[in-house]
Design a protein around this motif. Structure first.
Motif, PDB file in Angstrom:
ATOM      1  N   UNK A 157      34.912  25.081 -46.276  1.00 48.08           N
ATOM      2  CA  UNK A 157      35.319  24.405 -47.498  1.00 48.08           C
ATOM      3  C   UNK A 157      35.916  22.988 -47.133  1.00 48.08           C
ATOM      4  N   UNK A 158      35.497  22.141 -47.712  1.00 50.00           N
ATOM      5  CA  UNK A 158      36.174  20.604 -47.522  1.00 50.00           C
ATOM      6  C   UNK A 158      36.344  19.749 -48.945  1.00 50.00           C
ATOM      7  N   UNK A 159      35.709  20.407 -49.770  1.00 52.54           N
ATOM      8  CA  UNK A 159      35.723  19.410 -51.066  1.00 52.54           C
ATOM      9  C   UNK A 159      37.260  19.317 -51.494  1.00 52.54           C
ATOM     10  N   UNK A 160      37.413  18.287 -52.389  1.00 54.63           N
ATOM     11  CA  UNK A 160      38.719  18.017 -52.936  1.00 54.63           C
ATOM     12  C   UNK A 160      38.777  19.225 -53.916  1.00 54.63           C
ATOM     13  N   UNK A 161      40.077  19.422 -54.327  1.00 55.67           N
ATOM     14  CA  UNK A 161      40.382  20.371 -55.492  1.00 55.67           C
ATOM     15  C   UNK A 161      40.325  19.679 -56.846  1.00 55.67           C
ATOM     16  N   UNK A 162      39.772  20.036 -57.981  1.00 49.43           N
ATOM     17  CA  UNK A 162      39.729  19.455 -59.014  1.00 49.43           C
ATOM     18  C   UNK A 162      41.060  19.706 -59.764  1.00 49.43           C
ATOM     19  N   UNK A 163      41.500  18.605 -60.665  1.00 48.22           N
ATOM     20  CA  UNK A 163      42.824  18.861 -61.415  1.00 48.22           C
ATOM     21  C   UNK A 163      42.231  19.481 -62.761  1.00 48.22           C
ATOM     22  N   UNK A 164      43.028  20.388 -63.013  1.00 50.09           N
ATOM     23  CA  UNK A 164      42.719  21.156 -64.456  1.00 50.09           C
ATOM     24  C   UNK A 164      44.102  21.416 -65.083  1.00 50.09           C
ATOM     25  N   UNK A 165      43.991  21.928 -66.357  1.00 53.35           N
ATOM     26  CA  UNK A 165      44.961  22.479 -67.088  1.00 53.35           C
ATOM     27  C   UNK A 165      44.910  23.751 -67.213  1.00 53.35           C
ATOM     28  N   UNK A 166      45.884  24.503 -67.035  1.00 55.09           N
ATOM     29  CA  UNK A 166      45.998  26.127 -67.545  1.00 55.09           C
ATOM     30  C   UNK A 166      45.298  26.493 -68.543  1.00 55.09           C
ATOM     31  N   UNK A 167      45.427  25.608 -69.624  1.00 56.13           N
ATOM     32  CA  UNK A 167      44.636  25.700 -71.052  1.00 56.13           C
ATOM     33  C   UNK A 167      43.194  26.021 -70.885  1.00 56.13           C
ATOM     34  N   UNK A 168      42.484  25.201 -69.958  1.00 60.75           N
ATOM     35  CA  UNK A 168      41.356  25.330 -69.678  1.00 60.75           C
ATOM     36  C   UNK A 168      40.783  26.559 -69.217  1.00 60.75           C
ATOM     37  N   UNK A 228      54.399  29.065 -74.740  1.00 63.62           N
ATOM     38  CA  UNK A 228      53.139  29.364 -74.259  1.00 63.62           C
ATOM     39  C   UNK A 228      52.259  27.762 -74.397  1.00 63.62           C
ATOM     40  N   UNK A 229      52.441  27.254 -75.486  1.00 67.32           N
ATOM     41  CA  UNK A 229      51.684  25.874 -75.224  1.00 67.32           C
ATOM     42  C   UNK A 229      52.092  25.152 -74.406  1.00 67.32           C
ATOM     43  N   UNK A 230      53.510  24.921 -73.994  1.00 67.73           N
ATOM     44  CA  UNK A 230      53.908  24.086 -72.755  1.00 67.73           C
ATOM     45  C   UNK A 230      53.157  24.850 -71.521  1.00 67.73           C
ATOM     46  N   UNK A 231      53.178  26.042 -71.316  1.00 72.58           N
ATOM     47  CA  UNK A 231      52.615  26.561 -69.996  1.00 72.58           C
ATOM     48  C   UNK A 231      51.008  26.074 -69.998  1.00 72.58           C
ATOM     49  N   UNK A 232      50.403  26.269 -71.038  1.00 74.79           N
ATOM     50  CA  UNK A 232      48.808  26.075 -71.074  1.00 74.79           C
ATOM     51  C   UNK A 232      48.733  24.484 -70.709  1.00 74.79           C
ATOM     52  N   UNK A 233      49.715  23.678 -71.020  1.00 72.95           N
ATOM     53  CA  UNK A 233      49.701  22.241 -70.706  1.00 72.95           C
ATOM     54  C   UNK A 233      49.830  21.932 -69.281  1.00 72.95           C
ATOM     55  N   UNK A 234      50.297  22.824 -68.495  1.00 75.74           N
ATOM     56  CA  UNK A 234      50.546  22.740 -67.126  1.00 75.74           C
ATOM     57  C   UNK A 234      49.365  22.409 -66.032  1.00 75.74           C
ATOM     58  N   UNK A 235      49.461  21.639 -65.306  1.00 78.61           N
ATOM     59  CA  UNK A 235      48.048  21.372 -64.253  1.00 78.61           C
ATOM     60  C   UNK A 235      48.057  22.246 -63.391  1.00 78.61           C
ATOM     61  N   UNK A 236      46.752  22.519 -62.925  1.00 75.03           N
ATOM     62  CA  UNK A 236      46.419  23.311 -61.824  1.00 75.03           C
ATOM     63  C   UNK A 236      45.322  22.792 -61.061  1.00 75.03           C
ATOM     64  N   UNK A 237      45.368  22.776 -59.646  1.00 72.21           N
ATOM     65  CA  UNK A 237      44.371  22.315 -59.013  1.00 72.21           C
ATOM     66  C   UNK A 237      43.315  23.427 -58.786  1.00 72.21           C
ATOM     67  N   UNK A 238      41.862  23.019 -58.832  1.00 67.21           N
ATOM     68  CA  UNK A 238      41.080  23.817 -58.889  1.00 67.21           C
ATOM     69  C   UNK A 238      40.052  23.891 -57.873  1.00 67.21           C
ATOM     70  N   UNK A 239      39.706  24.826 -56.997  1.00 69.91           N
ATOM     71  CA  UNK A 239      38.642  24.636 -56.046  1.00 69.91           C
ATOM     72  C   UNK A 239      37.220  25.153 -56.718  1.00 69.91           C
ATOM     73  N   UNK A 240      36.109  25.107 -55.891  1.00 71.57           N
ATOM     74  CA  UNK A 240      34.959  25.900 -56.228  1.00 71.57           C
ATOM     75  C   UNK A 240      35.278  27.490 -56.707  1.00 71.57           C
ATOM     76  N   UNK A 241      34.488  28.104 -57.332  1.00 75.25           N
ATOM     77  CA  UNK A 241      34.442  29.403 -57.768  1.00 75.25           C
ATOM     78  C   UNK A 241      34.649  30.426 -55.895  1.00 75.25           C
ATOM     79  N   UNK A 242      33.868  29.928 -55.209  1.00 74.10           N
ATOM     80  CA  UNK A 242      33.603  30.592 -53.972  1.00 74.10           C
ATOM     81  C   UNK A 242      34.955  30.598 -53.273  1.00 74.10           C
ATOM     82  N   UNK A 243      35.793  29.454 -53.345  1.00 74.36           N
ATOM     83  CA  UNK A 243      36.754  29.272 -52.722  1.00 74.36           C
ATOM     84  C   UNK A 243      37.946  30.096 -53.402  1.00 74.36           C
ATOM     85  N   UNK A 244      37.739  29.874 -54.513  1.00 73.70           N
ATOM     86  CA  UNK A 244      38.865  30.829 -55.483  1.00 73.70           C
ATOM     87  C   UNK A 244      38.647  32.148 -54.995  1.00 73.70           C
TER      88      UNK A 244
END
Length: 411
Positions: free
Chosen positions: A221-232, A358-374
């Motif tokens: 696994x070498x790809x950068x992780x994608x920045x998402x929000x927990x709400x996604x 809950x709204x603040x929590x869902x707005x928090x960022x999370x770095x996300x790799x590919x589903x296989x790495x997850x």
């Protein structure tokens, strides 16, 4: 049952047949007090749950102050009775000094040493059975003093009676129980090591704030992780229903996450007869759950229990499993860095009642790799959790064994 049979334990080593003899503690011990002026020795305190602890470790410093000059010099093999009331020891606790050659202990403790009729180890375990509590309870005249100590003086303490076997039988019983304690200590250390390992890996296997990939990564696994929000990735559940056999009422704790209510609580509910009427929040297997008011203490976890209901004060989210893996999300939100960051969004004017909505929590960022790495990360932490659970079961089994031995090998 004859009087002699009543003075024989249920479980016994072969070759011991004599009935135990009634003794006073004063017959098998003598008082230890005073010191020789050395103030550079370890300064200890007794914890009912942990035994002897260095004051510097327990209180982040020596709390003796000027009182240290009055402390008792205790030597290895001698004992002290902390006659303080606590949840674990209603009538105080007795411990032998084993891990230090010499130490200073509070002079308010009743310190003593055994004579040729008793073994210090055995006396410590005798008090651990709680059998002397009945005698000690008779001595408590007016509860605890302002300093938390029970009103039990030394002479009254050493006047308590108990049944005692021969010295040889005492040695065998104490040796067996000490071996069990040593095994318990080994598993506690392993469990502590695994907990620390998991905590460290949770920090290293996820990117730090603002970084694109973690310090430790699986090969391939070498790809950068994608920045998402927990709400996604998460969706709040707000449905409510009454508890039932299909939806049992559960608790949510920092230590165990979603966990069954105690038997005592269930009995109280049945007596009150209100369980069918009250509505609770629904949660399902693999939900991400947190306590808004106790997030600062780590009250966040994946629901590993299953379908249930709990207090509406808890927040529960469904994981959108086509986009992510529940165990991966769990690993990320349990990290110290994540919890520390999320606390920036606490709301409320009173500190004790501040919470992350809950709204603040869902707005928090999370770095996300590919589903296989997850999946690989999730599977790795699942294996580590299984290993931790295995050692916890072994530890619990040993603790139950010790409890049974204490009940059956003493009179």
């Amino acid at each position: 049952m004859t009087e002699e049979q009543a003075r024989v334990p249920k479980l016994r080593f072969p070759s011991f047949t004599d009935a135990w003899e009634q003794r006073k503690l004063s017959e098998v011990s003598e008082r230890v007090r005073g010191n020789d002026g050395r103030m550079d020795l370890p300064t200890l305190t007794i914890s009912a749950g942990s035994g002897w602890l260095d004051q510097c470790e327990r209180f982040s410093g020596n709390i003796a102050g000027k009182e240290q000059k009055k402390y008792t010099l205790l030597k290895k093999g001698q004992l002290s009775y902390n006659h303080g009331n606590s949840k674990l020891a209603k009538f105080g606790a007795v411990f032998e000094l084993r891990t230090y050659e010499e130490a200073l202990v509070p002079h308010v403790y009743h310190s003593f040493q055994t004579n040729e009729l008793a073994i210090a180890d055995f006396i410590e375990y005798l008090f651990d059975t709680k059998r002397p509590d009945k005698e000690l309870g008779k001595l408590v005249s007016s509860g605890a003093r302002m300093d938390g100590l029970l009103n039990i003086n030394f002479d009254d303490f050493t006047g308590i009676k108990f049944l005692l076997p021969s010295v040889e039988e005492q040695k065998k019983i104490a040796r067996l129980l000490r071996d069990v304690d040593d095994l318990i200590a080994v598993h506690r250390r392993k469990l502590s090591h695994l907990d620390l390992l998991k905590k460290g890996l949770l920090q290293e296997m996820f990117p730090k704030q603002g970084e694109a990939y973690p310090e430790i990564r699986f090969p391939g696994f070498t790809d950068d992780w994608e920045q998402r929000k927990l709400g996604d990735l998460l969706e709040e559940r707000n449905s409510q229903r009454s508890q039932s056999n299909s939806y049992p009422l559960v608790s949510f704790t920092v230590e165990n996450g979603v966990t069954p209510k105690t038997d005592r609580y269930q009995r109280e509910q049945l007596v009150r007869g209100d369980k069918a009427a009250k509505k609770y929040k629904v949660t399902y297997l693999d939900d991400i759950v947190y306590n808004p008011a106790n997030l600062k203490f780590g009250a966040i976890s994946r629901n590993a229990y299953g379908r249930a209901v709990f207090s509406p004060i808890y927040v529960t989210f469904r994981v959108k499993d086509k986009q992510t893996v529940p165990r991966f999300i769990e690993g990320y939100v349990k990290r110290d860095d994540f919890i520390k960051y999320s606390l920036r969004f606490q709301q409320g004017t009173v500190y004790e009642r501040q919470s992350v909505s809950p709204d603040s929590f869902l707005g928090l960022p999370i770095p996300l790799p590919s589903i296989d790495e997850q999946r690989q990360i999730g599977a790795f932490f699942a294996s580590l959790d299984d290993l931790i659970a295995l050692h916890q079961r072994k530890l619990t089994h040993l603790q139950q064994q010790k409890k049974a031995l204490l009940q059956q090998m003493f009179v």
